[in-house]
Design an enzyme around this catalytic site. Structure first.
Site, PDB file in Angstrom:
ATOM      1  N   GLY A 167       0.842  -1.193   0.000  1.00 16.43           N
ATOM      2  CA  GLY A 167       0.000   0.000   0.000  1.00 16.43           C
ATOM      3  C   GLY A 167       0.871   1.233   0.000  1.00 16.43           C
ATOM      4  O   GLY A 167       1.994   1.222  -0.493  1.00 16.43           O
ATOM      5  N   CYS A 168       0.365   2.283   0.597  1.00 13.38           N
ATOM      6  CA  CYS A 168       1.094   3.545   0.659  1.00 13.38           C
ATOM      7  C   CYS A 168       2.386   3.371   1.443  1.00 13.38           C
ATOM      8  O   CYS A 168       2.387   2.806   2.535  1.00 13.38           O
ATOM      9  CB  CYS A 168       0.216   4.597   1.334  1.00 13.38           C
ATOM     10  N   PHE A 169       3.478   3.872   0.912  1.00 18.23           N
ATOM     11  CA  PHE A 169       4.767   3.698   1.585  1.00 18.23           C
ATOM     12  C   PHE A 169       4.858   4.432   2.907  1.00 18.23           C
ATOM     13  O   PHE A 169       5.643   4.080   3.769  1.00 18.23           O
ATOM     14  CB  PHE A 169       5.967   4.001   0.698  1.00 18.23           C
ATOM     15  N   TRP A 170       4.025   5.454   3.129  1.00 18.65           N
ATOM     16  CA  TRP A 170       4.058   6.161   4.403  1.00 18.65           C
ATOM     17  C   TRP A 170       3.712   5.212   5.555  1.00 18.65           C
ATOM     18  O   TRP A 170       4.275   5.316   6.637  1.00 18.65           O
ATOM     19  CB  TRP A 170       3.078   7.322   4.419  1.00 18.65           C
ATOM     20  N   CYS A 171       2.779   4.288   5.311  1.00 14.76           N
ATOM     21  CA  CYS A 171       2.375   3.337   6.359  1.00 14.76           C
ATOM     22  C   CYS A 171       3.519   2.403   6.720  1.00 14.76           C
ATOM     23  O   CYS A 171       3.832   2.225   7.896  1.00 14.76           O
ATOM     24  CB  CYS A 171       1.173   2.506   5.894  1.00 14.76           C
TER      25      CYS A 171
END
Length: 176
Positions: free
Chosen positions: A11-15
């Site tokens: 998913g989103c790399f921030w997570c």
């Protein structure tokens, strides 16, 4: 001290970045892109889905303190590996679940963990297992995103619950 790199997309790399930065034995986490066909892609290009790249994190870790298998067990706990090309409201191939192995041992470990996790999830695991490809660091404003913007809407409602889940389930592996 022996170091390895794990390249993971969930998913989103921030997570993923926010979760892996919390762990004992993790030396560095960097957000980036891999798995596509465009050299040096921009975030905007990756988001439109035409580059073939996934948002990933490159996790450098001390193998004496945390294993690749342990990183994968966390990976399969904090994202949904059964949804093809999506995590929650993030939809597109750039959000696919993927492990880009750096060695045959990482591949073997990943195959074993995927087989073990198949008994945990109610649906089939669709995580892509692929040899490491050219990796591109994401733009600087994506690095340490959650640390810099914890109250931003996406961070508060999507990233923070994943960090809280990590801290609850893997308490003994988290930096206190």
């Amino acid at each position: 001290m022996a170091s390895e790199v794990a390249v993971l997309g969930g998913g989103c790399f921030w997570c993923l970045e926010a979760v892996y930065q919390q762990l004992k034995g993790v030396q560095h986490v960097e957000s980036g892109y891999t798995g596509g066909h465009v050299a040096n892609p921009s975030y905007e290009q990756v988001c439109d889905g035409a580059t073939g790249h996934a948002e990933v994190v490159a996790v450098t870790f001390d193998t004496d303190k945390i294993s690749f298998r342990e990183l994968l067990e966390i990976f399969f706990t904090i994202h949904d590996p059964t949804t093809l090309n999506r995590q929650g409201n993030d939809v597109g191939t750039q959000y696919r679940s993927a492990i880009y192995y750096q060695s045959q041992q990482q591949k073997k470990d990943a195959e074993q963990v995927i087989a073990e996790m198949a008994n945990v999830w109610d649906a089939p695991i669709v995580t892509e297992l692929t040899a490491a490809e050219t990796y591109y660091k994401a733009e600087d404003y994506h690095q340490n995103y959650f640390r810099q913007h914890p109250l931003q809407g996406y961070c508060a409602f999507v990233v923070e619950p994943k960090v809280a889940k990590l801290r609850k389930i893997f308490f003994d592996k988290v930096i206190q």
